[in-house]
Enzyme design. Structure first.
Site, short mmCIF file in Angstrom:
data_model
loop_
_atom_site.label_atom_id
_atom_site.label_comp_id
_atom_site.label_asym_id
_atom_site.label_seq_id
_atom_site.Cartn_x
_atom_site.Cartn_y
_atom_site.Cartn_z
N CYS A 50 107.16 96.70 23.71
CA CYS A 50 108.22 97.29 24.30
C CYS A 50 108.24 98.56 24.79
CB CYS A 50 109.31 97.15 23.26
SG CYS A 50 110.91 97.62 23.95
N ASP A 57 105.99 92.55 21.38
CA ASP A 57 106.78 91.42 22.11
C ASP A 57 105.75 90.46 22.41
OD1 ASP A 57 109.16 92.68 22.64
OD2 ASP A 57 108.57 93.49 24.17
N VAL A 72 88.96 82.06 38.61
CA VAL A 72 88.75 83.21 37.70
C VAL A 72 87.87 82.94 36.72
CG1 VAL A 72 91.19 82.51 36.41
CG2 VAL A 72 90.14 85.08 36.56
N GLU A 73 87.05 83.61 36.19
CA GLU A 73 86.32 83.40 35.02
C GLU A 73 87.16 83.40 33.72
OE1 GLU A 73 84.13 83.43 31.75
OE2 GLU A 73 84.66 85.48 32.59
N SER A 74 87.13 82.52 32.98
CA SER A 74 88.15 82.54 31.88
C SER A 74 87.82 83.67 30.69
CB SER A 74 88.11 81.19 31.03
OG SER A 74 86.63 81.03 30.43
N HIS A 91 109.38 92.69 29.96
CA HIS A 91 108.86 91.33 30.22
C HIS A 91 108.59 91.10 31.64
CE1 HIS A 91 109.90 91.15 26.00
NE2 HIS A 91 110.95 90.30 26.04
N GLU A 92 109.43 91.18 32.56
CA GLU A 92 109.57 91.03 33.78
C GLU A 92 108.45 91.73 34.47
OE1 GLU A 92 114.04 90.95 32.43
OE2 GLU A 92 112.16 92.12 32.13
#
Length: 152
Positions: A50, A57, A72-74, A91-92
């Protein structure tokens, strides 16, 4: 793709990046470049901080994308997502920022992210972003994360 650099993390010991900005995402050639298909990554234990209180969070992230020339390579994605453990952001900002970075760097045909954030202060927050309309003919399943119900 001869111009795609060799993955930095795959097959190597890699430390957790100190920040999302310092994280390097690796991309490799799409092995099925001519096919329209969907890739899903789920991170059910995602954590950031936060920006006001510094408290952790927690979220369940679901990233769906239809690859373009690269995927994308994991392992690099895991390290990138892990770098948010010390990152303070609403969060946004966190959810949309992850989606926008992946879309800008990987340039998939389509990408969406769902951030299902666990309640703090009694209110769960779900954040969704997508790069545009999904390509015609792409099967896009439900993200499969139930809305937060508490004890209900």
């Amino acid at each position: 793709m001869a111009d795609t650099p060799k993955p930095l993390h795959l097959g190597q010991a890699s430390a957790l990046p100190v920040s999302p900005e310092a994280a390097v995402l690796d991309y490799v050639p799409n092995p099925r470049a001519g096919a329209l298909y969907l890739v899903r990554f789920a991170a059910p234990e995602f954590t950031s901080l936060c920006p006001v209180t510094g408290q952790p969070d927690f979220a369940h992230l679901v990233i769906d994308y239809a690859p373009g020339a690269t995927i994308v390579e994991s392992k690099s994605l895991k390290l990138f997502l892990g770098s948010f453990r010390g990152h303070a952001g609403f969060h946004e900002d966190v959810t949309v920022g992850i989606g926008q970075r992946l879309a800008a760097e990987m340039q998939p045909r389509w990408l969406r992210i769902g951030g299902y954030w666990y309640p703090r202060g009694g209110i769960p927050i779900d954040v969704f972003w997508q790069s545009g309309a999904p390509p015609e003919g792409l099967w896009v399943p439900d993200q499969g994360v139930a809305s937060y119900r508490g004890r209900g």
